[in-house]
Design an enzyme around this catalytic site. Structure first.
Site, PDB file in Angstrom:
ATOM      1  N   SER A 141      40.053  26.611  41.772  1.00 49.09           N
ATOM      2  CA  SER A 141      39.877  26.951  40.359  1.00 49.09           C
ATOM      3  C   SER A 141      40.031  25.656  39.587  1.00 49.09           C
ATOM      4  O   SER A 141      40.641  24.702  40.093  1.00 49.09           O
ATOM      5  CB  SER A 141      40.980  27.913  39.941  1.00 49.09           C
ATOM      6  OG  SER A 141      41.051  27.995  38.529  1.00 49.09           O
ATOM      7  N   TYR A 154      49.705  30.486  39.663  1.00 51.59           N
ATOM      8  CA  TYR A 154      48.297  30.519  40.116  1.00 51.59           C
ATOM      9  C   TYR A 154      47.819  29.084  40.367  1.00 51.59           C
ATOM     10  O   TYR A 154      47.296  28.771  41.438  1.00 51.59           O
ATOM     11  CB  TYR A 154      47.433  31.193  39.036  1.00 51.59           C
ATOM     12  CG  TYR A 154      45.959  31.270  39.372  1.00 51.59           C
ATOM     13  CD1 TYR A 154      45.479  32.150  40.339  1.00 51.59           C
ATOM     14  CD2 TYR A 154      45.021  30.466  38.702  1.00 51.59           C
ATOM     15  CE1 TYR A 154      44.119  32.226  40.638  1.00 51.59           C
ATOM     16  CE2 TYR A 154      43.665  30.537  38.991  1.00 51.59           C
ATOM     17  CZ  TYR A 154      43.217  31.414  39.963  1.00 51.59           C
ATOM     18  OH  TYR A 154      41.873  31.484  40.241  1.00 51.59           O
TER      19      TYR A 154
HETATM   20  N1  LIG Z   1      36.494  34.492  38.111  1.00 53.69           N
HETATM   21  C1  LIG Z   1      36.948  33.318  37.730  1.00 53.69           C
HETATM   22  O1  LIG Z   1      36.909  32.962  36.549  1.00 53.69           O
HETATM   23  C2  LIG Z   1      37.526  32.368  38.752  1.00 53.69           C
HETATM   24  C3  LIG Z   1      37.817  31.068  38.335  1.00 53.69           C
HETATM   25  C4  LIG Z   1      38.377  30.192  39.250  1.00 53.69           C
HETATM   26  C5  LIG Z   1      38.640  30.606  40.535  1.00 53.69           C
HETATM   27  N2  LIG Z   1      38.354  31.868  40.920  1.00 53.69           N
HETATM   28  C6  LIG Z   1      38.687  32.256  42.297  1.00 53.69           C
HETATM   29  O2  LIG Z   1      37.561  32.882  42.877  1.00 53.69           O
HETATM   30  C7  LIG Z   1      37.981  33.687  43.978  1.00 53.69           C
HETATM   31  C8  LIG Z   1      37.228  35.003  43.930  1.00 53.69           C
HETATM   32  O3  LIG Z   1      37.607  35.715  42.783  1.00 53.69           O
HETATM   33  P1  LIG Z   1      36.575  36.463  41.829  1.00 53.69           P
HETATM   34  O4  LIG Z   1      36.569  35.751  40.547  1.00 53.69           O
HETATM   35  O5  LIG Z   1      35.324  36.719  42.521  1.00 53.69           O
HETATM   36  O6  LIG Z   1      37.390  37.832  41.542  1.00 53.69           O
HETATM   37  P2  LIG Z   1      37.276  39.291  42.142  1.00 53.69           P
HETATM   38  O7  LIG Z   1      35.979  39.915  41.746  1.00 53.69           O
HETATM   39  O8  LIG Z   1      38.531  39.981  41.710  1.00 53.69           O
HETATM   40  O9  LIG Z   1      37.288  39.056  43.701  1.00 53.69           O
HETATM   41  C9  LIG Z   1      38.458  38.796  44.422  1.00 53.69           C
HETATM   42  C10 LIG Z   1      38.245  39.179  45.856  1.00 53.69           C
HETATM   43  O10 LIG Z   1      39.432  38.894  46.594  1.00 53.69           O
HETATM   44  C11 LIG Z   1      39.729  40.015  47.395  1.00 53.69           C
HETATM   45  N3  LIG Z   1      41.136  40.070  47.731  1.00 53.69           N
HETATM   46  C12 LIG Z   1      42.202  40.103  46.903  1.00 53.69           C
HETATM   47  N4  LIG Z   1      43.333  40.207  47.617  1.00 53.69           N
HETATM   48  C13 LIG Z   1      42.978  40.248  48.927  1.00 53.69           C
HETATM   49  C14 LIG Z   1      43.691  40.363  50.142  1.00 53.69           C
HETATM   50  N5  LIG Z   1      45.020  40.478  50.197  1.00 53.69           N
HETATM   51  N6  LIG Z   1      42.986  40.384  51.310  1.00 53.69           N
HETATM   52  C15 LIG Z   1      41.635  40.288  51.286  1.00 53.69           C
HETATM   53  N7  LIG Z   1      40.911  40.180  50.168  1.00 53.69           N
HETATM   54  C16 LIG Z   1      41.577  40.164  48.997  1.00 53.69           C
HETATM   55  C17 LIG Z   1      39.247  41.212  46.590  1.00 53.69           C
HETATM   56  O11 LIG Z   1      38.960  42.308  47.433  1.00 53.69           O
HETATM   57  P3  LIG Z   1      39.884  43.592  47.721  1.00 53.69           P
HETATM   58  O12 LIG Z   1      40.620  43.900  46.461  1.00 53.69           O
HETATM   59  O13 LIG Z   1      38.859  44.614  48.115  1.00 53.69           O
HETATM   60  O14 LIG Z   1      40.758  43.183  48.852  1.00 53.69           O
HETATM   61  C18 LIG Z   1      37.949  40.662  46.021  1.00 53.69           C
HETATM   62  O15 LIG Z   1      36.916  40.816  46.952  1.00 53.69           O
HETATM   63  C19 LIG Z   1      39.498  33.788  43.849  1.00 53.69           C
HETATM   64  O16 LIG Z   1      40.093  32.939  44.814  1.00 53.69           O
HETATM   65  C20 LIG Z   1      39.776  33.286  42.461  1.00 53.69           C
HETATM   66  O17 LIG Z   1      41.060  32.717  42.343  1.00 53.69           O
HETATM   67  C21 LIG Z   1      37.788  32.749  40.057  1.00 53.69           C
END
Ligand SMILES: NC(=O)c1ccc[n+]([C@@H]2O[C@H](COP(=O)([O-])OP(=O)(O)OC[C@H]3O[C@@H](n4cnc5c(N)ncnc54)[C@H](OP(=O)(O)O)[C@@H]3O)[C@@H](O)[C@H]2O)c1
Length: 247
Positions: A141, A154
């Site tokens: 991130s 985080y």
């Molecule tokens: N969106 C942003 O603005 C942003 C910015 C910077 C970084 N990121 C990073 O991007 C990555 C993906 O996030 P996203 O933005 O796509 O959000 P998201 O739509 O909430 O996706 C998060 C994913 O992680 C999975 N997950 C959570 N806990 C888990 C566990 N214990 N075991 C296996 N899977 C798990 C969730 O699936 P289940 O709940 O089905 O397990 C979901 O598929 C994360 O690492 C996040 O920190 C996002």
């Protein structure tokens, strides 16, 4: 070897960046293996990919459990005959001020965002070092390269993973194992990530901000695809992905 026919394990593939990446990589001919906890979501995504002519499989996976992540990697090997890439993408962001002491959420972030990535690395390292080929991609991130109020823990997990990935890159070069790394630093991407915030004030502020500037997870998927598509001797390593409107 480009994206076509590569076997790619993706954690956190049930929504957001993971889902968008799985669909794009499959569209370009990769065999994708999806892991996350919500089975119905994984099932539906695999169905969508197959309906579009792609190849995919899934397994319910909790990245806090080493055995689950190892099982996901095993599935890729048994079903598709090998492994080329792991995309360590699962993560949560229950942001809050440190003074609010949401210590359960601190633990969960360490377990998922940091230990979950370590479990992915441990699962693929013996395979990649033996075959002298492989790529580890991880979603950090922008909170992993600079500090944000409200994102103390985080950001700590993401800073930690940044160090881990850079060391993997260096050691791979030293050990001549040809393991490539790619580190993604997304900013505001419209996914389900904000659903993990329980602190009311933080959530309100973040919702408003994302509504104003957030962009599609397809933007990150394009970068993942680009990194996977590079020739074997090219390691494109670090990417920030900002909405143009985000200061
Ligand atoms: N969106 C942003 O603005 C942003 C910015 C910077 C970084 N990121 C990073 O991007 C990555 C993906 O996030 P996203 O933005 O796509 O959000 P998201 O739509 O909430 O996706 C998060 C994913 O992680 C999975 N997950 C959570 N806990 C888990 C566990 N214990 N075991 C296996 N899977 C798990 C969730 O699936 P289940 O709940 O089905 O397990 C979901 O598929 C994360 O690492 C996040 O920190 C996002």
């Amino acid at each position: 070897m480009t994206v076509k026919n590569k076997v790619i394990v993706i954690t956190g593939a049930s929504s957001g960046i993971g889902e968008a990446s799985a669909k794009l990589l499959a569209k370009h001919g990769a065999k994708v293996v999806l892991g996350a906890r919500r089975e119905a979501r994984l099932q539906a995504i695999v169905k969508d990919i197959e309906a579009a002519g792609g190849t995919a499989a899934y397994q319910v996976t909790d990245v806090t459990k080493q055995a689950d992540v190892a099982g996901l990697v095993k599935l890729a090997q048994t079903k598709f005959g090998g492994l080329d890439v792991i995309f360590n993408n699962a993560g949560i962001m229950p942001s809050s001020p440190i003074s609010a002491l949401h210590t359960d959420e601190w633990d969960a972030m360490v377990d998922i965002n940091l230990k979950g990535v370590l479990h992915g690395v441990a699962a693929v390292m013996p395979i990649f070092t033996t075959q002298k080929h492989g790529q580890i991609i991880t979603t950090f991130s922008v909170a992993g390269i600079k500090s944000f109020a409200g994102a103390g823990v985080y950001g700590a997990t993401k800073f930690a993973v940044r160090n881990l990935m850079e060391v993997i890159r260096m050691e791979s070069a030293e050990e001549d194992t040809n393991i490539r790394t790619a580190s993604l630093y997304p900013a505001a991407i419209n996914t389900e990530l904000l659903h993990t915030i329980t602190d009311k004030d933080t959530k309100q502020g973040m919702d408003a901000f994302y509504k104003q500037v957030g962009i599609s997870p397809d933007a990150v998927a394009n970068v993942v695809n680009f990194a996977v598509d590079q020739p074997e001797d090219v390691n494109v390593n670090e990417f920030t992905i900002y909405p143009t409107k985000q200061a």
